[in-house]
Design an enzyme around this catalytic site. Structure first.
Site, PDB file in Angstrom:
ATOM      1  N   GLU A 111       0.838  -1.200   0.000  1.00 54.21           N
ATOM      2  CA  GLU A 111       0.000   0.000   0.000  1.00 54.21           C
ATOM      3  C   GLU A 111       0.875   1.253   0.000  1.00 54.21           C
ATOM      4  O   GLU A 111       2.013   1.235   0.468  1.00 54.21           O
ATOM      5  CB  GLU A 111      -0.918   0.016   1.219  1.00 54.21           C
ATOM      6  CG  GLU A 111      -1.973  -1.074   1.144  1.00 54.21           C
ATOM      7  CD  GLU A 111      -2.996  -0.994   2.259  1.00 54.21           C
ATOM      8  OE1 GLU A 111      -4.187  -1.118   1.950  1.00 54.21           O
ATOM      9  OE2 GLU A 111      -2.620  -0.826   3.423  1.00 54.21           O
ATOM     10  N   CYS A 124       3.407   8.818   1.081  1.00 59.11           N
ATOM     11  CA  CYS A 124       4.074   7.868   1.978  1.00 59.11           C
ATOM     12  C   CYS A 124       4.218   6.572   1.198  1.00 59.11           C
ATOM     13  O   CYS A 124       3.214   6.014   0.736  1.00 59.11           O
ATOM     14  CB  CYS A 124       3.227   7.681   3.238  1.00 59.11           C
ATOM     15  SG  CYS A 124       3.885   6.429   4.342  1.00 59.11           S
ATOM     16  N   CYS A 131       7.219  -6.552   6.531  1.00 55.64           N
ATOM     17  CA  CYS A 131       8.313  -5.950   7.300  1.00 55.64           C
ATOM     18  C   CYS A 131       8.797  -6.949   8.340  1.00 55.64           C
ATOM     19  O   CYS A 131       8.000  -7.674   8.933  1.00 55.64           O
ATOM     20  CB  CYS A 131       7.838  -4.672   8.002  1.00 55.64           C
ATOM     21  SG  CYS A 131       9.195  -3.820   8.850  1.00 55.64           S
ATOM     22  N   CYS A 135       7.318  -4.566  14.896  1.00 51.18           N
ATOM     23  CA  CYS A 135       6.747  -3.634  15.885  1.00 51.18           C
ATOM     24  C   CYS A 135       5.334  -4.121  16.229  1.00 51.18           C
ATOM     25  O   CYS A 135       4.524  -4.361  15.329  1.00 51.18           O
ATOM     26  CB  CYS A 135       6.700  -2.214  15.315  1.00 51.18           C
ATOM     27  SG  CYS A 135       8.317  -1.649  14.769  1.00 51.18           S
ATOM     28  N   CYS A 138       1.926  -2.629  14.726  1.00 49.57           N
ATOM     29  CA  CYS A 138       1.909  -2.254  13.310  1.00 49.57           C
ATOM     30  C   CYS A 138       1.307  -3.347  12.437  1.00 49.57           C
ATOM     31  O   CYS A 138       1.640  -4.528  12.578  1.00 49.57           O
ATOM     32  CB  CYS A 138       3.341  -1.954  12.865  1.00 49.57           C
ATOM     33  SG  CYS A 138       3.473  -1.645  11.102  1.00 49.57           S
ATOM     34  N   CYS A 354      -0.258   6.099  10.024  1.00 53.89           N
ATOM     35  CA  CYS A 354       1.002   5.469  10.385  1.00 53.89           C
ATOM     36  C   CYS A 354       0.786   4.109  11.040  1.00 53.89           C
ATOM     37  O   CYS A 354       0.011   3.987  11.977  1.00 53.89           O
ATOM     38  CB  CYS A 354       1.728   6.406  11.346  1.00 53.89           C
ATOM     39  SG  CYS A 354       3.429   5.981  11.532  1.00 53.89           S
TER      40      CYS A 354
HETATM   41  S1  SF4 Z   1       6.311   0.305  12.247  1.00 55.24           S
HETATM   42 FE1  SF4 Z   1       5.727  -1.423  10.929  1.00 55.24          FE
HETATM   43  S2  SF4 Z   1       6.620  -0.991   8.926  1.00 55.24           S
HETATM   44 FE2  SF4 Z   1       7.645   0.353  10.425  1.00 55.24          FE
HETATM   45  S3  SF4 Z   1       9.459  -0.834  11.060  1.00 55.24           S
HETATM   46 FE3  SF4 Z   1       7.843  -1.328  12.538  1.00 55.24          FE
HETATM   47  S4  SF4 Z   1       6.870  -3.217  11.708  1.00 55.24           S
HETATM   48 FE4  SF4 Z   1       8.084  -2.264  10.049  1.00 55.24          FE
END
Ligand code: SF4
Length: 375
Positions: A111, A124, A131, A135, A138, A354
């Site tokens: 996206e 963005c 990823c 995190c 996320c 975000c």
């Molecule tokens: S916030 Fe999401 S996209 Fe960004 S580094 Fe952490 S896991 Fe990866």
């Protein structure tokens, strides 16, 4: 990137422009044709070679047989009342005129987002399919990482988002803060950003391009060596290692001290003011002692702290802090003299805010929410 078995090259890969020049020479075409084609792509927003009306018709057809302009397909386009627009892209698509071809893997999705804020037209963009940083709050890292995007796929997001603007508007800012850890794909990201900042590319000043990272010291040092012209944003999300290890698991192998030392080196070399990002999670990192620790950590640095109240993600057990908790957090930072701004949660009606970007098609409720939002 070589696509399928058609032998076609992706025109938006930065390296392909060199191949295009060779190809044009081999086809007895004048060298200026390459610049003409580039102008059509970056300024003219041409959809295809066919639309490049000042090229001879026969040449357009030959180019279409040798080069593929778009390799991504927009499979969903959502608009939010605040002007934010989000595209879900399916990667590695066959060219429209392909008569044969083998898809090497199942279509992958990413996206990217267009944000409107006053005169600003920011995008963005993503750098990886998924990823690996994990995190906890996320959506992008829920299924880990599949692969790095190519430079061409990164450029393609910029151009597809540019095309959402009316002809008289231009993109003004880029934040590399979408799906993926940008510094884990530096080799493909930097050539793509060169295209963004080039005068014969999108012409966006380096100062208006921000690379956002969780902080990978080795890669950050490499960025210092290779290119220090971009703005740097480091996502902290916690003021101490114990809490950061829980929220940003990759921190276990790194630690805040190393990250801050490397960020300081970037500042020394680039002279660019650092930005630190802090997603505020209710009951987790939003307490007064966290604000005090954060103030102590950042004090004395030429930096901006962006605090982003969490945008909830379906299926994850985190919540936006209360207004009172946010107010208290802000008061402590301001009193400590920290240069802080609390970011507006743009795009969360369409999960474009975000930490909300993901690779899959959302459930029906999210589509209904998005399509019924006036734009
Ligand atoms: S916030 Fe999401 S996209 Fe960004 S580094 Fe952490 S896991 Fe990866």
């Amino acid at each position: 990137m070589q696509l399928y078995d058609t032998g076609m090259k992706h025109l938006l890969e930065p390296d392909t422009w060199k191949s295009l020049k060779v190809w044009l020479a081999e086809h007895d075409q004048r060298a200026f044709r390459a610049a003409q084609i580039r102008k059509w792509i970056f300024e003219g927003r041409a959809e295809s070679f066919e639309a490049m009306s000042d090229l001879p018709k026969a040449l357009r057809a030959e180019l279409a047989g040798a080069f593929q302009v778009w390799t991504s397909k927009v499979v969903r386009h959502q608009k939010s009342a605040d002007g934010t627009e989000k595209l879900l892209l399916e990667l590695n698509q066959p060219p429209p005129n392909a008569t044969q071809g083998v898809l090497y893997s199942a279509p992958e999705q990413i996206e990217c987002v267009l944000l409107r804020d006053g005169e600003r037209r920011s995008i963005c963009i993503s750098t990886q399919v998924g990823c690996a940083m994990g995190c906890v709050f996320c959506a992008s890292g829920l299924d880990g990482v599949d692969r790095n995007l190519t430079s061409g796929e990164i450029v393609e997001q910029m151009l597809l988002l540019q095309r959402l603007l009316p002809a008289e508007e231009r993109l003004s800012h880029i934040v590399v803060m979408g799906m993926g850890e940008p510094l884990a794909n530096l080799d493909n990201l930097l050539p793509a950003l060169n295209e963004a900042s080039a005068d014969d590319g999108l012409g966006i000043s380096h100062r208006r391009i921000t690379i956002s990272t969780v902080g990978l010291p080795k890669q950050l040092d490499r960025l210092c060596e290779l290119n220090t012209r971009y703005q740097l944003a480091v996502s902290l999300h916690a003021p101490n290692d114990e809490l950061r290890n829980r929220i940003v698991p990759v921190n276990k192998n790194i630690g805040l001290a190393d990250i801050l030392a490397t960020a300081d080196r970037y500042f020394d070399v680039s002279g660019r003011r650092l930005t630190f990002e802090y997603v505020l999670l209710a009951g987790i990192n939003d307490q007064p002692q966290h604000a005090r620790e954060l103030a102590a950590l950042l004090s004395g640095r030429t930096a901006l702290l962006n605090v982003i109240p969490y945008n909830p993600v379906a299926g994850l057990p985190y919540a936006t802090p209360s207004a009172a908790a946010i107010r208290k957090f802000r008061e402590i930072l301001v009193e400590a003299g920290i240069n802080v701004q609390f970011r507006e949660r743009k795009g969360d009606a369409i999960n474009a805010a975000c930490g909300q970007l993901r690779r899959s098609t959302p459930g029906l409720s999210q589509i209904v929410e998005a399509t019924t939002t006036p734009c």
